[in-house]
Design a protein around this motif. Structure first.
Motif, PDB file in Angstrom:
ATOM      1  N   ASP A 106       0.844  -1.199   0.000  1.00 49.46           N
ATOM      2  CA  ASP A 106       0.000   0.000   0.000  1.00 49.46           C
ATOM      3  C   ASP A 106       0.874   1.242   0.000  1.00 49.46           C
ATOM      4  N   SER A 107       0.541   2.187  -0.870  1.00 47.57           N
ATOM      5  CA  SER A 107       1.265   3.452  -0.893  1.00 47.57           C
ATOM      6  C   SER A 107       0.765   4.338   0.251  1.00 47.57           C
ATOM      7  N   ILE A 108       1.683   4.881   1.037  1.00 48.16           N
ATOM      8  CA  ILE A 108       1.271   5.756   2.148  1.00 48.16           C
ATOM      9  C   ILE A 108       1.851   7.165   2.027  1.00 48.16           C
ATOM     10  N   PHE A 109       2.684   7.385   1.005  1.00 46.30           N
ATOM     11  CA  PHE A 109       3.291   8.713   0.844  1.00 46.30           C
ATOM     12  C   PHE A 109       3.736   8.855  -0.601  1.00 46.30           C
ATOM     13  N   TYR A 110       3.530  10.071  -1.138  1.00 50.89           N
ATOM     14  CA  TYR A 110       4.082  10.376  -2.457  1.00 50.89           C
ATOM     15  C   TYR A 110       4.445  11.846  -2.532  1.00 50.89           C
ATOM     16  N   LEU A 111       5.642  12.109  -3.041  1.00 56.28           N
ATOM     17  CA  LEU A 111       6.079  13.473  -3.321  1.00 56.28           C
ATOM     18  C   LEU A 111       6.607  13.505  -4.742  1.00 56.28           C
TER      19      LEU A 111
ATOM     20  N   ILE B  19       1.500   6.298   9.543  1.00 52.93           N
ATOM     21  CA  ILE B  19       0.711   6.472   8.317  1.00 52.93           C
ATOM     22  C   ILE B  19      -0.029   7.811   8.347  1.00 52.93           C
ATOM     23  N   HIS B  22       2.336  10.592   7.584  1.00 50.37           N
ATOM     24  CA  HIS B  22       2.744  10.670   6.177  1.00 50.37           C
ATOM     25  C   HIS B  22       1.610  11.043   5.236  1.00 50.37           C
ATOM     26  N   TYR B  41       9.131  10.397  -5.047  1.00 45.93           N
ATOM     27  CA  TYR B  41       9.444   9.687  -3.805  1.00 45.93           C
ATOM     28  C   TYR B  41       8.157   9.050  -3.269  1.00 45.93           C
ATOM     29  N   SER B  42       8.163   7.720  -3.193  1.00 43.96           N
ATOM     30  CA  SER B  42       7.013   6.977  -2.666  1.00 43.96           C
ATOM     31  C   SER B  42       7.438   6.157  -1.453  1.00 43.96           C
ATOM     32  N   ILE B  43       6.499   5.964  -0.530  1.00 43.39           N
ATOM     33  CA  ILE B  43       6.686   4.989   0.560  1.00 43.39           C
ATOM     34  C   ILE B  43       5.517   4.011   0.521  1.00 43.39           C
ATOM     35  N   PHE B  44       5.855   2.720   0.613  1.00 46.97           N
ATOM     36  CA  PHE B  44       4.858   1.649   0.606  1.00 46.97           C
ATOM     37  C   PHE B  44       4.960   0.848   1.897  1.00 46.97           C
ATOM     38  N   VAL B  45       3.827   0.294   2.334  1.00 46.64           N
ATOM     39  CA  VAL B  45       3.812  -0.554   3.533  1.00 46.64           C
ATOM     40  C   VAL B  45       3.169  -1.892   3.205  1.00 46.64           C
TER      41      VAL B  45
END
Lengths: 112, 112
Positions: A106-111, B19, B22, B41-45
């Motif tokens: 699951d994506s939780i952040f995007y910049l 979460i 973010h 820039y992405s963060i995934f969980v």
């Protein structure tokens, strides 16, 4: 544009083979990936202190029907042969349908 | 352009907090990330069947001195405060220098 993250375990005894395969992916497989509207596709590996190896995939999907494009890819004979070579190197991190090996994140952040 | 993958563990009891943070990162922190030549820039969980939670970061570095830009970011006061809030939610997957929490991964495949 959809940004997709996938995770899998890489079997330690198969790691060299998997990495070697991905240094020189079959051209027909790469071509089918592009035809399925996937771009900017990276795979990363990490060896944990326990010896466990984690794989992470990042890719961008520019089409408008991801499921249909995945079915198209799965129907491609050369891709099927490629998966027959690669998938035994992997272990899914959770139960997945239909012989899939990459688990969606699951994506939780995007910049941008 | 350098494509970077990082991995960390997310403490299950801190997952909601991380979460939520973010979903609404402080503007000064986002601005500093851009100033340090980071984009896309992405963060995934992913929550594993064991309950363990994995985080994966993907980012693109467009500058020419990543270490220097990371030092610049680490010297930014608002970013330091942000890290004081976020880092207790994380657990490094391996021993890392200087209170770092994200472990670098190795890229093994790339398709434009």
């Amino acid at each position: 544009m959809q940004r997709i993250g996938w995770v899998a375990r890489l079997k330690p005894e198969k790691a060299d083979e998997y990495i070697r395969l991905h240094a020189d992916v079959w051209p027909g497989v790469l071509d089918m990936i592009k035809q399925c509207n996937i771009q900017n596709y990276s795979i990363f590996v990490k060896t944990l202190p326990s010896g466990e190896k984690l794989l992470f995939s990042y890719l961008e999907y520019t089409g408008d029907d991801f499921e249909a494009d995945m079915r198209k890819m799965a129907a491609h004979e050369e891709t099927q042969r490629w998966w027959e070579v690669c998938h035994p190197c992997l272990e899914p991190v959770e139960e997945l349908p239909d012989g899939q090996v990459w688990a969606p994140m699951d994506s939780i952040f995007y910049l941008a």
